[in-house]
Each structure stands twice: as C-alpha cells, then as structure tokens.
Motif scaffolding. Structure first.
Motif, mmCIF file in Angstrom:
data_model
loop_
_atom_site.group_PDB
_atom_site.id
_atom_site.type_symbol
_atom_site.label_atom_id
_atom_site.label_comp_id
_atom_site.label_asym_id
_atom_site.label_seq_id
_atom_site.Cartn_x
_atom_site.Cartn_y
_atom_site.Cartn_z
ATOM 1 N N LEU A 1 20.412 -11.809 -23.710
ATOM 2 C CA LEU A 1 19.785 -10.612 -23.176
ATOM 3 C C LEU A 1 20.343 -10.356 -21.783
ATOM 4 C CD1 LEU A 1 16.003 -11.271 -24.022
ATOM 5 C CD2 LEU A 1 17.636 -9.929 -25.344
ATOM 6 N N TYR A 2 20.442 -9.073 -21.420
ATOM 7 C CA TYR A 2 20.957 -8.706 -20.096
ATOM 8 C C TYR A 2 20.085 -7.600 -19.499
ATOM 9 C CZ TYR A 2 25.085 -11.077 -21.953
ATOM 10 O OH TYR A 2 25.931 -11.995 -22.520
ATOM 11 N N TRP A 3 19.860 -7.702 -18.197
ATOM 12 C CA TRP A 3 19.095 -6.676 -17.497
ATOM 13 C C TRP A 3 19.851 -6.307 -16.225
ATOM 14 C CZ3 TRP A 3 14.904 -3.996 -19.084
ATOM 15 C CH2 TRP A 3 14.272 -3.165 -18.134
ATOM 16 N N TYR B 1 23.151 -12.502 -10.876
ATOM 17 C CA TYR B 1 24.273 -12.104 -10.034
ATOM 18 C C TYR B 1 23.893 -10.907 -9.162
ATOM 19 C CZ TYR B 1 27.115 -14.692 -13.476
ATOM 20 O OH TYR B 1 27.645 -15.662 -14.305
ATOM 21 N N ALA B 2 24.526 -10.811 -8.021
ATOM 22 C CA ALA B 2 24.496 -9.606 -7.195
ATOM 23 C C ALA B 2 25.867 -8.950 -7.270
ATOM 24 C CB ALA B 2 24.152 -9.937 -5.748
ATOM 25 N N LEU B 3 25.875 -7.622 -7.193
ATOM 26 C CA LEU B 3 27.129 -6.868 -7.228
ATOM 27 C C LEU B 3 27.024 -5.694 -6.284
ATOM 28 C CD1 LEU B 3 29.925 -6.218 -8.556
ATOM 29 C CD2 LEU B 3 28.646 -4.836 -10.228
ATOM 30 N N SER B 4 28.023 -5.527 -5.435
ATOM 31 C CA SER B 4 28.117 -4.363 -4.549
ATOM 32 C C SER B 4 29.336 -3.538 -4.943
ATOM 33 C CB SER B 4 28.244 -4.806 -3.080
ATOM 34 O OG SER B 4 27.083 -5.504 -2.660
ATOM 35 N N LEU B 5 29.158 -2.213 -4.944
ATOM 36 C CA LEU B 5 30.237 -1.305 -5.318
ATOM 37 C C LEU B 5 30.300 -0.150 -4.332
ATOM 38 C CD1 LEU B 5 29.575 -1.016 -9.175
ATOM 39 C CD2 LEU B 5 31.558 -2.129 -8.120
ATOM 40 N N ALA C 1 21.718 -17.375 -8.679
ATOM 41 C CA ALA C 1 20.848 -18.403 -9.247
ATOM 42 C C ALA C 1 21.323 -18.755 -10.644
ATOM 43 C CB ALA C 1 19.399 -17.926 -9.294
ATOM 44 N N SER C 2 21.098 -20.014 -11.032
ATOM 45 C CA SER C 2 21.470 -20.471 -12.367
ATOM 46 C C SER C 2 20.576 -21.639 -12.754
ATOM 47 C CB SER C 2 22.942 -20.897 -12.404
ATOM 48 O OG SER C 2 23.178 -21.957 -11.495
ATOM 49 N N ARG C 3 20.590 -21.965 -14.025
ATOM 50 C CA ARG C 3 19.732 -23.054 -14.505
ATOM 51 C C ARG C 3 20.081 -24.361 -13.803
ATOM 52 N NH1 ARG C 3 18.687 -24.646 -20.837
ATOM 53 N NH2 ARG C 3 16.881 -25.991 -20.478
ATOM 54 N N PHE D 1 22.118 -8.342 -11.629
ATOM 55 C CA PHE D 1 22.455 -8.437 -13.050
ATOM 56 C C PHE D 1 21.945 -9.769 -13.579
ATOM 57 C CE2 PHE D 1 25.265 -9.348 -16.642
ATOM 58 C CZ PHE D 1 25.221 -8.143 -17.336
ATOM 59 N N PHE D 2 21.040 -9.701 -14.577
ATOM 60 C CA PHE D 2 20.427 -10.885 -15.158
ATOM 61 C C PHE D 2 21.051 -11.177 -16.520
ATOM 62 C CE2 PHE D 2 17.374 -8.883 -12.398
ATOM 63 C CZ PHE D 2 16.629 -9.910 -11.808
ATOM 64 N N ASP D 3 21.549 -12.397 -16.677
ATOM 65 C CA ASP D 3 22.053 -12.909 -17.944
ATOM 66 C C ASP D 3 21.004 -13.892 -18.443
ATOM 67 O OD1 ASP D 3 23.302 -14.371 -19.959
ATOM 68 O OD2 ASP D 3 25.239 -14.478 -18.936
ATOM 69 N N LEU D 4 20.289 -13.531 -19.531
ATOM 70 C CA LEU D 4 19.086 -14.245 -19.953
ATOM 71 C C LEU D 4 19.215 -14.810 -21.356
ATOM 72 C CD1 LEU D 4 16.852 -11.291 -18.819
ATOM 73 C CD2 LEU D 4 16.658 -13.566 -17.784
ATOM 74 N N PRO D 5 18.441 -15.862 -21.669
ATOM 75 C CA PRO D 5 18.462 -16.379 -23.037
ATOM 76 C C PRO D 5 17.775 -15.416 -23.991
ATOM 77 C CG PRO D 5 16.717 -17.440 -21.777
ATOM 78 C CD PRO D 5 17.497 -16.600 -20.799
ATOM 79 N N PRO D 6 18.068 -15.513 -25.271
ATOM 80 C CA PRO D 6 17.378 -14.649 -26.247
ATOM 81 C C PRO D 6 15.886 -14.946 -26.247
ATOM 82 C CG PRO D 6 18.610 -16.374 -27.360
ATOM 83 C CD PRO D 6 19.021 -16.432 -25.928
#
Length: 237
Positions: free
Chosen positions: A184-186, A165-169, A147-149, A230-235
C-alpha cells in the motif's frame, strides 16, 4: 486502485488556539469511510497558536510521528523523551505499553504548523521509545528516508513494516517511484503543488494506492516548491 482524498474533504476541528484538518477519523471527527489506510491510522495537519498546545495526555500501542513544516514544536513525555522539533525535522514516539506526553508551540510569538501521524505497530505493549531526526540535506527530486522498520537503512526505528520518505520538488523538477502490487502507498502533499500522472494536487491533498503496479511520475508545478510525504506500507491484514 487509486484513492483520492482532497484537502477540502477532510474533517476540520477549530478550538481557538488550534486549527486541525483530519485526513482520517479522529477525536470529534468521524467518518466510517475514512478510518485509516492499512497501518496508517492518522494524519492531522495542525496549526497551533503561539504559546499554546496539547496538555499532558496518555497513549498506548501507537507509533506517533510529528513532522514540522514551520515553527517549532516542544515535546515532553513520561518516558524521558523531550526536545524541540524544527521545520523539516521528524519526531518519533512509540507509546508502547503506555506513555503520557505533551506538545506545545515552542514560540510565544509565532504559530507552529506540523503533521501529526499515527501508525499502528506490529507488536503490542513494547517499551516506550523516543527519537528525533534532524532535517536532512537533500537534492531536488530525491526521496529521503525518514523512518523504517526498526531503523533498517537509516531513519527513525518505527515498529511497523513501513518506509516513510520526504520529497521536495521545485517547479518543473520530477521524481519517479515504482509501486508494487503487494504494498500500500499513501502520498500526502504538505506544501505547494504537484502533478501526478495527470492529476493536480494542492497542499493538503492526498492519493492512496492499493494493488497498483506502476511507475509514478511526480512533477513540481506552481510558483513555489512542493513538499510531500510518501508512505510505503504493508498490505492490510
């Protein structure tokens, strides 16, 4: 600053047909120290018994995402959205100026396990919207944009300045991610076990990053594969 949120410290609500772990305050679980993380307001890990679910209820001005880990989740809303979300798929419902919706386990025999995520939107009283993203074929260690803006670069078009984002390892596989101090990141580990710069995370554990400028190294460990969001978020405003 790195914020640790162990799985065992989350709130828990059990209602017979529902077993829900709450990363942030929600419903009957309230902790003033955990009201959200920037625009990220809710991450609930829900297990719903066969044939059960959430009866029709109303929301407004919230971006609601459901990411299914196993089983199937049936959705229906008053704006015409609906369908069954399967493992690895993501559903987006923008409640906008108001929408009524329901979620039920799509199976009469097996439980459904999913993450319910709420994002505060960057605009109010918009028209409700709905979309679903099918599971993507991804290489081990590859960040997949979910997902993105407004759908920039693909993914579902959420109404907030974020990238999810999704990530598989698999065990031993690694991925890297550069953090910028102005964001911000979660990191929410959904399944498995990983190592993150000397920290071991088990399923349900999370890390938040604020004012961090670094390169994260994430490595799968344990006996089975790991799956994370993984969330890449605004401040925070």
């Amino acid at each position: 600053m790195i914020i640790e949120r162990p799985s065992s410290a989350r709130g828990r609500i059990q209602a017979g047909w529902l077993d829900s772990r709450h990363t942030f305050s929600f419903g009957g679980y309230y902790d003033p120290a955990w009201m959200g993380f920037g625009a990220l307001r809710v991450i609930n890990e829900d297990r719903v018994a066969a044939g059960a679910g959430f009866e029709p209820h109303r929301h407004a001005n919230m971006e609601i995402l459901s990411y299914v880990l196993s089983g199937g989740l049936s959705h229906k809303d008053s704006a015409g959205g609906g369908g069954v979300i399967r493992a690895g798929e993501l559903q987006w419902m923008s409640a906008g100026h108001g929408v009524e919706h329901s979620e039920y386990n799509a199976s009469d025999s097996e439980p459904v396990h999913f993450l319910q995520i709420w994002i505060q939107p960057d605009r109010l009283n918009a028209r409700p919207a709905y979309a679903q993203l099918e599971a993507a074929d991804a290489r081990d260690g590859e960040f997949v944009l979910l997902a993105s803006r407004d759908g920039v670069d693909g993914g579902l078009p959420v109404r907030q300045d974020l990238r999810l984002y999704a990530l598989s390892l698999t065990p031993g596989a690694s991925a890297r991610r550069v953090l910028e101090a102005g964001r911000l990141y979660w990191l929410q580990l959904a399944q498995g076990r990983i190592e993150v710069d000397g920290r071991t995370l088990e399923a349900g554990d999370a890390l938040g990053f604020r004012e961090e400028s670094a390169e994260l190294v994430l490595t799968g460990s344990g006996d089975s594969g790991a799956q994370l969001l993984f969330f890449d978020l605004p401040p925070a405003g």
